[in-house]
Design a protein around this motif. Sequence first.
Motif, short mmCIF file in Angstrom:
data_model
loop_
_atom_site.label_atom_id
_atom_site.label_comp_id
_atom_site.label_asym_id
_atom_site.label_seq_id
_atom_site.Cartn_x
_atom_site.Cartn_y
_atom_site.Cartn_z
N GLU A 147 0.84 -1.20 0.00
CA GLU A 147 0.00 0.00 0.00
C GLU A 147 0.88 1.25 0.00
O GLU A 147 1.87 1.31 0.73
N ASP A 148 0.49 2.24 -0.78
CA ASP A 148 1.16 3.54 -0.78
C ASP A 148 2.68 3.41 -0.93
O ASP A 148 3.44 4.14 -0.29
N GLY A 149 3.13 2.48 -1.75
CA GLY A 149 4.56 2.31 -1.99
C GLY A 149 5.31 1.59 -0.89
O GLY A 149 6.53 1.61 -0.87
N ASN A 150 4.59 0.99 0.03
CA ASN A 150 5.22 0.30 1.16
C ASN A 150 4.74 -1.14 1.26
O ASN A 150 3.58 -1.44 0.98
N SER A 210 9.45 0.69 3.33
CA SER A 210 9.34 1.43 2.08
C SER A 210 10.11 0.67 1.01
O SER A 210 11.04 -0.09 1.31
N ALA A 213 7.54 -0.37 -8.29
CA ALA A 213 8.01 0.50 -7.21
C ALA A 213 9.40 0.09 -6.75
O ALA A 213 10.27 0.94 -6.49
#
Length: 180
Positions: A6-9, A26, A158
Motif C-alpha cells: 500500500e502507498d509504496g510500502n 518502504s 516501485a
Amino acid sequence: METVFEDGNLIIRPTKPDEPGGVIMSMDALAAWSQLLGTSSMDETVKAVLKSQDPGIIDKQTGENAWTGAFEGLQAALNDTASTVSMVASDGETVLNDPLTAAHNRTRTLLELSEASEDDDTLQLGVADSHSGQVDSYQGVDLSRIDTVLHQDAAVEAYDEAVERFYKALQPTSKQQEGK
C-alpha cells in the motif's frame, strides 16, 4: 499477520488489534537492503530484515556501523576502483576474491545473518509444513504471502524505481566531481 502493498510500502501488520509486531518497509529501504546485502530477491531481503540484529556503531572513533563496509564496497565497485583481494569467509574455508561479495558477507555477519541465501537459512528457522517440509511462516509472517504481494506489478515497478533511485544517489554530483 497480514501482508499488503500500500502507498509504496510493504506492510506486514497484525491481524488482531492486540497482537504484537508489524513492519512497514518502504520500497526505498527494501531496495537499499537488497543492494547492500547482495540478496537475490525481494522476499529474501524481507526475510533478512525480519531476522537481522543491528549491532549499532561498531567503531566509535570512525562511526563505522554494519552498513559501512557494504556502502564502501558498492561505491568502489561502481567507481571500478575495487581490486581483487583474497578474504577468508567466516567458515574459515571459503576464499572470496570479490571485494563486493566480501563486503556483503561482512555486513550480513555483523547483522547476524548467514553469508548464504536467507531463503536457505530461513527454511531452518521457520515453521515447517508437516506435509511438504516447506516453511510457510517466520516470526508469524506468512512467507508465501510476501512472495505473492511483492510480485504484484505495482510492487515490482516501485521496487525497480527504488533501486534506480538508490544507485542514482550513489553517483557523484557535478559539484563533487569538480571538487576532486
